[in-house]
Design an enzyme around this catalytic site. Structure first.
Site, mmCIF file in Angstrom:
data_model
loop_
_atom_site.group_PDB
_atom_site.id
_atom_site.type_symbol
_atom_site.label_atom_id
_atom_site.label_comp_id
_atom_site.label_asym_id
_atom_site.label_seq_id
_atom_site.Cartn_x
_atom_site.Cartn_y
_atom_site.Cartn_z
ATOM 1 N N SER A 79 0.847 -1.193 0.000
ATOM 2 C CA SER A 79 0.000 0.000 0.000
ATOM 3 C C SER A 79 0.877 1.235 0.000
ATOM 4 O O SER A 79 1.891 1.296 0.718
ATOM 5 C CB SER A 79 -0.903 0.024 1.233
ATOM 6 O OG SER A 79 -1.580 1.276 1.321
ATOM 7 N N GLU A 80 0.500 2.234 -0.802
ATOM 8 C CA GLU A 80 1.269 3.473 -0.822
ATOM 9 C C GLU A 80 1.154 4.247 0.481
ATOM 10 O O GLU A 80 1.861 5.228 0.701
ATOM 11 C CB GLU A 80 0.887 4.351 -2.018
ATOM 12 C CG GLU A 80 -0.547 4.738 -2.143
ATOM 13 C CD GLU A 80 -1.329 3.801 -3.046
ATOM 14 O OE1 GLU A 80 -2.129 4.296 -3.832
ATOM 15 O OE2 GLU A 80 -1.127 2.571 -2.958
#
Length: 213
Positions: A48-49
């Site tokens: 996940s960013e």
């Protein structure tokens, strides 16, 4: 499929089948967030960013930790061995080519694999998020989306009319009707979803395509 949730789960389940053991995968918001429930034991490392590697299924109320959220700010669980880091490092992984697959939604996909995913002119801006980095940085780009928009218009179009996220970057499109590959600048029908015919796909698709089945 009669219920919206069934359609979304059908798409997510089929998109999950594209993932392989050992893949590092980034999931966009919406339908892609359902994919962790369909991995069926495959060892996929979800990125996940927001700064997580080893994202698990969505968190139940009892499991919720507001420090653990996905890109859509929804609470998630983490798998054993998961790691957390800054968003700067998360994007360095994306831009450095360390993401094997990204799965994200779409507003439009052109016959060449152009993607529009962040803005409908005249409406509130959805926001780009990390999509522009992901579709260029990931080794494989899968679009998981409904075949039509809320007005019944095909999302698979000859040319995108919405602002682009990226040009010529989509590799695979999974909808509730079919699976397409983008090959040499054209859409190729690879698979029909259960109970769907080629005629139904053709009637629902504005973009020209060829068939491999």
């Amino acid at each position: 499929m009669s219920r919206v949730s069934d359609v979304k789960e059908l798409i997510a389940g089929r998109a999950a089948a594209e993932l392989r053991d050992g893949d590092v995968v980034n999931l966009g918001i919406g339908i892609p967030t359902l994919i962790p429930s369909f991995l069926n034991g495959r060892r996929v490392h979800l990125h996940s960013e927001s700064g997580l590697l080893g994202v698990g299924p969505p968190a139940s109320p009892e499991e919720t930790d507001l420090n653990l959220v996905d890109a859509g700010r929804q609470p998630v669980t983490v798998t054993p061995g998961a790691s957390s880091f800054s968003s700067v490092d998360a994007f360095a992984m994306i831009r450095g080519g360390h993401i094997d697959v990204t799965v994200l939604g779409a507003l439009q996909v052109s016959r060449r694999g152009d993607l529009a995913s962040w803005m409908v002119p005249g409406r509130d801006v959805l926001g780009v998020g990390g999509a522009m980095d992901l579709v260029v940085g990931a080794k494989k780009v899968i679009v998981a989306t409904t075949h039509r928009d809320s007005s019944g218009r095909s999302k698979l179009v000859p040319e995108c009319t919405y602002p682009l996220t990226a040009e010529n970057e989509v590799d695979v499109i999974v909808t509730e009707l079919a699976v397409f590959d983008v090959q040499d600048g054209e859409l190729v029908l690879r698979e029909l979803q259960p109970g769907v015919t080629k005629d139904e796909v053709a009637a629902a698709t504005d973009a020209p395509f060829t068939s491999a089945i």
